[in-house]
Design a protein around this motif. Structure first.
Motif, PDB file in Angstrom:
ATOM      1  N   LEU A 113       0.831  -1.206   0.000  1.00 23.00           N
ATOM      2  CA  LEU A 113       0.000   0.000   0.000  1.00 23.00           C
ATOM      3  C   LEU A 113       0.865   1.256   0.000  1.00 23.00           C
ATOM      4  CD1 LEU A 113      -2.825   1.348   0.223  1.00 23.00           C
ATOM      5  CD2 LEU A 113      -2.526   1.254   2.711  1.00 23.00           C
ATOM      6  N   SER A 145      -5.911   4.418   8.466  1.00 24.44           N
ATOM      7  CA  SER A 145      -5.680   3.208   7.674  1.00 24.44           C
ATOM      8  C   SER A 145      -6.049   1.947   8.458  1.00 24.44           C
ATOM      9  CB  SER A 145      -4.219   3.147   7.226  1.00 24.44           C
ATOM     10  OG  SER A 145      -3.354   3.247   8.370  1.00 24.44           O
ATOM     11  N   GLN A 159     -10.067  -4.491   4.398  1.00 22.83           N
ATOM     12  CA  GLN A 159      -8.632  -4.317   4.149  1.00 22.83           C
ATOM     13  C   GLN A 159      -8.010  -3.411   5.203  1.00 22.83           C
ATOM     14  OE1 GLN A 159      -6.659  -5.844   1.799  1.00 22.83           O
ATOM     15  NE2 GLN A 159      -8.490  -7.074   1.373  1.00 22.83           N
ATOM     16  N   HIS A 160      -8.824  -2.618   5.867  1.00 22.49           N
ATOM     17  CA  HIS A 160      -8.307  -1.809   6.980  1.00 22.49           C
ATOM     18  C   HIS A 160      -7.790  -2.694   8.112  1.00 22.49           C
ATOM     19  CE1 HIS A 160      -9.376   2.259   5.718  1.00 22.49           C
ATOM     20  NE2 HIS A 160     -10.558   1.810   5.306  1.00 22.49           N
ATOM     21  N   ASN A 164      -4.108  -2.389   4.997  1.00 17.35           N
ATOM     22  CA  ASN A 164      -3.941  -2.451   3.544  1.00 17.35           C
ATOM     23  C   ASN A 164      -4.888  -1.476   2.840  1.00 17.35           C
ATOM     24  OD1 ASN A 164      -2.460  -3.613   1.412  1.00 17.35           O
ATOM     25  ND2 ASN A 164      -4.131  -5.035   0.925  1.00 17.35           N
ATOM     26  N   ALA A 165      -5.408  -0.498   3.595  1.00 18.89           N
ATOM     27  CA  ALA A 165      -6.342   0.488   3.034  1.00 18.89           C
ATOM     28  C   ALA A 165      -6.113   1.842   3.692  1.00 18.89           C
ATOM     29  CB  ALA A 165      -7.790   0.042   3.250  1.00 18.89           C
ATOM     30  N   ASP A 225      -7.376   0.774  -1.524  1.00 14.53           N
ATOM     31  CA  ASP A 225      -6.719  -0.374  -0.897  1.00 14.53           C
ATOM     32  C   ASP A 225      -6.040  -1.226  -1.957  1.00 14.53           C
ATOM     33  OD1 ASP A 225      -8.288  -2.751  -1.718  1.00 14.53           O
ATOM     34  OD2 ASP A 225      -9.889  -1.986  -0.460  1.00 14.53           O
TER      35      ASP A 225
END
Length: 233
Positions: A113, A145, A159-160, A164-165, A225
């Motif tokens: 990311l 994030s 994804q948080h 990963n976001a 993400d």
């Protein structure tokens, strides 16, 4: 005779499809770095058809990730693998503290990311700001994030949950002008035009980009993400 020629053609094609990648991988064949799938990703290079493949390799190879990050303008701390919240482990992650812009706060990110963000800033965000306003973005406001949670009311992890976001809410230009999705997305001026260019650029550099046109929950931010699927809304 025709059958023999067809077989020779397909055998030759197979040899090329297998042999050329092997020759590049073994460094028997010299090709430009940006067109070599095995060369480390360099954030300064313009994105190509191979950028996605190179990003995919980073999450499983911390050393390769560090090499890619070192080619960017990011300031960051490498983090050991940890489990800051139950059932939400973090692997190959960094804390991003700054870059060519400042942030309202530092944020956790998977290596993949962080590199995708660096590509987005250099090749998408700043060109959009220069095109519309003739000046760069100097600050990004985000909503964070890492959050150990599921997607909405579903049973699927966000994804948080693995950092990963990132949720991006607004931008500040060099002259101090502030642009936010909550206020400016629905307009018809340069601010709205800029935000749509930013959305389009994010779609190119992140696997998933969700904004105000996706649903009401995203009325005030871009969710970006690096999950497994691709979606641009």
């Amino acid at each position: 005779m025709a059958v023999v020629l067809r077989r020779l053609f397909w055998l030759s094609l197979l040899a090329v499809l297998v042999g050329v990648p092997m020759a590049v991988y073994q460094q028997w064949l010299d090709v430009p770095r940006q067109w070599n799938p095995w060369a480390p990703l360099d954030v300064q290079d313009p994105p190509s058809l191979l950028t996605g493949f190179k990003l995919m390799r980073l999450q499983q190879d911390p050393a390769l990730c560090v090499q890619a990050l070192s080619s960017s303008s990011l300031t960051y701390d490498l983090l050991p693998d940890s489990t800051p919240a139950a059932d939400c482990p973090l692997e190959n992650s960094v804390r991003v503290r700054g870059s060519g812009v400042s942030f309202n706060s530092s944020y956790l990110a998977t290596c993949k990311l962080a590199v995708a963000y660096a590509l987005f800033e250099r090749h998408g965000l700043q060109p959009a700001a220069q095109e519309v306003f003739g000046q760069p973005v100097t600050r990004i406001e985000h909503f964070g994030s890492f959050a150990c949670r599921n997607i909405g009311n579903s049973q699927r992890r966000s994804q948080h949950a693995s950092a990963n976001a990132l949720d991006i809410a607004g931008f500040r230009l060099r002259d101090g002008q502030r642009i936010t999705l909550a206020r400016d997305w629905q307009g018809e001026g340069d601010e709205a035009r800029f935000l749509r260019k930013v959305r389009d650029a994010a779609c190119e550099h992140f696997n998933i980009t969700l904004g105000p046109e996706y649903n009401a929950a995203h009325h005030d931010h871009f969710h970006v993400d690096m999950g497994m699927f691709r979606l641009c809304r």
